[in-house]
Design a protein around this motif. Sequence first.
Motif, PDB file in Angstrom:
ATOM      1  N   ASP A  60      14.857   3.454   4.517  1.00  0.00           N
ATOM      2  CA  ASP A  60      15.357   2.972   3.325  1.00  0.00           C
ATOM      3  C   ASP A  60      16.628   3.534   2.383  1.00  0.00           C
ATOM      4  O   ASP A  60      17.485   2.999   2.044  1.00  0.00           O
ATOM      5  CB  ASP A  60      14.361   2.397   2.249  1.00  0.00           C
TER       6      ASP A  60
ATOM      7  N   ARG B 244      13.948  -6.452   4.489  1.00  0.00           N
ATOM      8  CA  ARG B 244      12.540  -6.005   4.412  1.00  0.00           C
ATOM      9  C   ARG B 244      11.466  -6.337   3.277  1.00  0.00           C
ATOM     10  O   ARG B 244      10.375  -6.100   3.331  1.00  0.00           O
ATOM     11  CB  ARG B 244      12.904  -4.306   4.340  1.00  0.00           C
ATOM     12  N   TYR B 245      12.112  -6.480   2.045  1.00  0.00           N
ATOM     13  CA  TYR B 245      11.435  -6.570   0.866  1.00  0.00           C
ATOM     14  C   TYR B 245      11.359  -8.184   0.607  1.00  0.00           C
ATOM     15  O   TYR B 245      10.617  -8.357  -0.502  1.00  0.00           O
ATOM     16  CB  TYR B 245      11.812  -5.912  -0.211  1.00  0.00           C
TER      17      TYR B 245
ATOM     18  N   LYS C  88       7.937  -9.745   0.418  1.00  0.00           N
ATOM     19  CA  LYS C  88       6.868  -8.787  -0.545  1.00  0.00           C
ATOM     20  C   LYS C  88       7.113  -9.397  -1.864  1.00  0.00           C
ATOM     21  O   LYS C  88       6.358  -9.576  -2.870  1.00  0.00           O
ATOM     22  CB  LYS C  88       6.977  -7.590   0.029  1.00  0.00           C
TER      23      LYS C  88
ATOM     24  N   LYS D 288       9.886   6.797  -4.063  1.00  0.00           N
ATOM     25  CA  LYS D 288       9.994   5.791  -2.795  1.00  0.00           C
ATOM     26  C   LYS D 288      11.034   4.465  -3.287  1.00  0.00           C
ATOM     27  O   LYS D 288      10.891   3.908  -4.208  1.00  0.00           O
ATOM     28  CB  LYS D 288       8.531   5.194  -2.743  1.00  0.00           C
TER      29      LYS D 288
ATOM     30  N   SER E  33      10.735   1.534  -2.290  1.00  0.00           N
ATOM     31  CA  SER E  33       9.812   0.292  -2.514  1.00  0.00           C
ATOM     32  C   SER E  33       9.307   0.446  -3.958  1.00  0.00           C
ATOM     33  O   SER E  33       9.236  -0.596  -4.514  1.00  0.00           O
ATOM     34  CB  SER E  33       8.591   0.285  -1.497  1.00  0.00           C
TER      35      SER E  33
ATOM     36  N   TYR F 146      10.294  -2.490  -6.437  1.00  0.00           N
ATOM     37  CA  TYR F 146       9.239  -2.977  -7.222  1.00  0.00           C
ATOM     38  C   TYR F 146       9.392  -2.959  -8.836  1.00  0.00           C
ATOM     39  O   TYR F 146       9.093  -3.947  -9.623  1.00  0.00           O
ATOM     40  CB  TYR F 146       7.918  -2.672  -6.789  1.00  0.00           C
TER      41      TYR F 146
ATOM     42  N   LYS G 238      -1.010  -0.900  -3.662  1.00  0.00           N
ATOM     43  CA  LYS G 238      -0.023   0.168  -3.692  1.00  0.00           C
ATOM     44  C   LYS G 238      -1.038   1.412  -4.319  1.00  0.00           C
ATOM     45  O   LYS G 238      -2.193   1.124  -4.779  1.00  0.00           O
ATOM     46  CB  LYS G 238       0.786  -0.225  -4.973  1.00  0.00           C
TER      47      LYS G 238
ATOM     48  N   GLU H 228       2.172   5.346  -6.864  1.00  0.00           N
ATOM     49  CA  GLU H 228       3.341   3.958  -6.797  1.00  0.00           C
ATOM     50  C   GLU H 228       3.177   3.043  -7.929  1.00  0.00           C
ATOM     51  O   GLU H 228       4.313   2.685  -8.387  1.00  0.00           O
ATOM     52  CB  GLU H 228       3.154   3.311  -5.521  1.00  0.00           C
TER      53      GLU H 228
END
Lengths: 246, 193
Positions: free
Chosen positions: B12, B32-33, B36, B75, B77, B81, B155, B159
């Motif tokens: 990423d 990728r996201y 989700k 991260k 992700s 988020y 998570k 996270e």
Amino acid sequence: MKKQVIEETLKKIKQEKIEPTPKWHFLLKNYAVWLGFFGLVFLGGISLGLLIYFFLGLGREMADFSDRPQHLFAFWRFLPHFWLALIPIFFFLAFLIFRKTKNGYHYDNLLIFLGLLFSFALLGNAIYFSRNSEMMDDCIFRDMPYYKDISYDKERMWSRPELGLLGGKIIKLEEDNLNLEDFVGTIWLVKFDEDMRMRRRVSLTPDVLIKIIGQKTDENVFEAEEIRPWEKRKGAPMGPVVCPMH
Amino acid sequence: MSLSVNCEGKTDSEVVELAKENPDYLACLMERYEEKLFYYIRRISFFSKEDIEDILQEVFIKVYKNLNDYEDSLKFSSWIYRITHNHTVDEIRKRGGKKTAISLDKDDLFKFIKSGVNLEKEVAVREKMNKVRAVIEQMPLKYREPMILRFLEEKSYDEIMDILKKPKGTVATLIKRGKKMFLSQIDPRIHSL
């Protein structure tokens, strides 16, 4: 759905010529947040330094009144309420700003709270013990309008004849009275008799500053119960503070 | 749509660097996201599919605009988020703070239940499905969201801390309280197990 959102997003970015915000913009924002944080800690330290300075000054005055408990009540009026109120405000704002820093959320509230408490205390004491509180009080803030009204001020405190506190300069001395010019230029007739107490260090001579405890009996007439030397509050053991810009 | 760029094998963070120069690389991150985040928004909001797609597009544009703010000490992700969380919560507020009825499917509900208590019979759980849904819907977002992130998005606490920008201790407390609230409302009998 999937491809549509991706396609539309890319199309919008290209059509509207959207670009990533430059790095310096984020850096600037980050620095501004830290500047705000350190600024508030610094202001908090200054406020605490001044508070310590005023409290110790007031404490010395109060200690002098241990034999006159009825007068101690009057002291609450001279507490530096302004600085007392300002410190929690600076503290709270610094706390909030720290939480807004990039990694501020990693720390528990209690840890931030204790860290700030320590920083304020350290800085406040450093400012007080380096005599910067005194310097700021005397050289920077004193001439500001309304400053005297919001801080502890010895002259203001001894300008309350209705509370039995009068201070000023001796103009003329007679056998059983003296003329005193207070800090707003009013001339008082101060009467006394043989029962009046007088501190040993007092020198009753013209142009000398004194403090008088007693009663206002008439317009500009004051009956003295005790006369004390003025004894300049500021840093008595270390001598007067020197203003850097004067 | 076939992607005009190839991001295979790239992390990423590497794609972020490429996207700064060429927006087409953003498509890889979106690929990728997208799914989700779609479910994440659906789980924490009351929005329709169309609304969620609009929000998702706005999130991706925000991500693109803020690429230079991303630091790989975090991260990616968690970062994406976080942006999604902030944007969705703003949207919920903008729409007048209406009750946020969430859309959880049966799998979600099972995951939720299993996270809190070991039930002897799955049948008993099925019977309570509607009640479970009602209880989750009534939980304040403050507690519901950390639970969704923990048990549905799977998570870690670190996270969740990065996504919600709350200290780890606070995250743990919110999850613990949320679980307690969930269990005490779902059934006093279950709660006592």
